[in-house]
Design an enzyme around this catalytic site. Sequence first.
Site, PDB file in Angstrom:
ATOM      1  CG  LEU A  21     -51.134 -16.332 -15.419  1.00 36.32           C
ATOM      2  CD1 LEU A  21     -52.108 -15.326 -16.032  1.00 36.32           C
ATOM      3  CD2 LEU A  21     -51.894 -17.376 -14.614  1.00 36.32           C
ATOM      4  CB  THR A  23     -46.578 -23.481 -19.006  1.00 36.48           C
ATOM      5  OG1 THR A  23     -47.651 -23.403 -18.084  1.00 36.48           O
ATOM      6  CG2 THR A  23     -45.814 -24.774 -18.808  1.00 36.48           C
ATOM      7  N   GLY A  24     -43.345 -22.642 -19.447  1.00 38.92           N
ATOM      8  CA  GLY A  24     -42.217 -22.655 -20.366  1.00 38.92           C
ATOM      9  C   GLY A  24     -41.422 -21.377 -20.367  1.00 38.92           C
ATOM     10  CB  ALA A  27     -38.366 -14.498 -16.554  1.00 35.37           C
ATOM     11  CB  SER A  28     -43.483 -16.086 -16.670  1.00 36.26           C
ATOM     12  OG  SER A  28     -44.832 -16.123 -16.238  1.00 36.26           O
ATOM     13  CG  HIS A 137     -52.538 -15.776 -19.665  1.00 34.48           C
ATOM     14  ND1 HIS A 137     -51.951 -17.015 -19.750  1.00 34.48           N
ATOM     15  CD2 HIS A 137     -51.545 -14.881 -19.916  1.00 34.48           C
ATOM     16  CE1 HIS A 137     -50.662 -16.863 -20.033  1.00 34.48           C
ATOM     17  NE2 HIS A 137     -50.392 -15.582 -20.140  1.00 34.48           N
ATOM     18  CD  GLU A 174     -48.056 -18.465 -28.631  1.00 32.24           C
ATOM     19  OE1 GLU A 174     -47.598 -17.600 -27.865  1.00 32.24           O
ATOM     20  OE2 GLU A 174     -49.075 -19.131 -28.357  1.00 32.24           O
ATOM     21  CG  HIS A 250     -42.555 -16.872 -28.266  1.00 33.19           C
ATOM     22  ND1 HIS A 250     -43.048 -15.925 -27.398  1.00 33.19           N
ATOM     23  CD2 HIS A 250     -43.613 -17.661 -28.593  1.00 33.19           C
ATOM     24  CE1 HIS A 250     -44.336 -16.130 -27.203  1.00 33.19           C
ATOM     25  NE2 HIS A 250     -44.695 -17.172 -27.913  1.00 33.19           N
ATOM     26  CB  CYS A 368     -41.472  -9.473 -25.466  1.00 38.72           C
ATOM     27  SG  CYS A 368     -40.722 -11.108 -25.341  1.00 38.72           S
TER      28      CYS A 368
END
Length: 445
Positions: A21, A23-24, A27-28, A137, A174, A250, A368
């Site tokens: 979900l 974007t950017g 890994a996700s 999300h 963020e 980030h 994180c």
Amino acid sequence: MMAYEANFDGLVGPTHNYSGLSTGNIASLTYKHQISNPKQAALQGLDKMRALANLGLIQGVIAPQMRPDIKMLRRLGFSGNDNRVLQQASKYAPQLLTCCYSASSMWAANAATVSPSADTNDRRIHFTPANLVSHFHRSIEHQTTARILAAMFNDDNRFCHHQPLPASEQLGDEGAANHTRFCDQYGHQGVEMFVFGRYGFDQHQQAPMQYSARQTYEASAAIARLHQLDPQQVVMTQQNPLLIDQGVFHNDVIAVGNQQTLFCHQYAFLNQTDVYQQLQQKMGTDFSIIEVPDDVVSVDDAVSSYLFNSQLVTLPNGDVSLILPHQCRDNPRVWHYVQQLLQMRVGINRVDLFDLSQSMKNGGGPACLRLRVVLTAQEQQAVNPAVLLTDSLFKQLQAWIHLHYRDQLVDADFADPSLLLQSQTALDELTRILKLGSVYDFQRM
């Protein structure tokens, strides 16, 4: 005044999954739709918490969000009992259902921005939950985040809780992933550095072309004002937009700081020399900058290994440890640099490695997973003691995870009403373990 930096890690939720979900976040997107293991993810995070506590650090636990977010699905037009809501969303809006199942609150660095009492005018610790408007999300997290933080830090004389900033594109926030504090000692007034990706209202400024910058200057400046920071002790700097387009979503993907040390990539910031000058001017001659050259560790290597998404922590004996994921050891160029770094003796004395593979596949490393909170002894006494990790709490949470978490989860499971009931049962029990009260919507009906 003597103070210590505590780490409050996000406990991975029962619906940890790979839906791609973010974007950017390379890994996700890379591991999208793969099978996840919520139980393993939660245990890996819990093991890291215990290891840091065993090193002598103050370690706390932040409860996850309740997922799926049935209340949000009802706001979006789905009706009937909970089972019918899930079935309707699965059939007519599977992407919305996937968003409402996200376990992204595990990355506590995005939960809020925190300023310690030594920096604030009223001498209280200030918390501002992040609005996280860049992704749907995540934008649905802040209300529960605020309740959880208020239940953990529940003393108006010691803690000040702000509302999230208004949910607008111009005020995208963020959290601590774009905020770093420097100081000579944790209890002394420090310098707070806010890193933003773009200006919310000035479209003529430099910005990334491929991926959207998530943090705005206006959001960072508003938090500095809300937290009553001395403007002379604040540094505002822009992230390098070229790096955002390379997956540095980030600042904590490309830089980390602790006390009098900044550890960063050569291309981390726009106008990097000016950033260094501001920090050295405010921090003095003892301030140390460890800049990693791009020809030694490329941006791609940094993003894939999460070298900079590390925790830089000062241990009780004075040693400074770099908390890294195993991926740093698996990358020959990165690992060679880490060995050189230790030999250089420039302020980092040791490295501690952790298996966080479940989190890493979703684009989140050690940094994180944690929210940093500087506490004096008196402030620590005011923290809800049930959220501070002890051997007893570790064993209790370990047993709780084994009882309630699944070994595998795929997108097809999202329509399963038993997953909803399992999550509610688990989190209802967790709030009793952590003595949080009724922080979830299903407990407040």
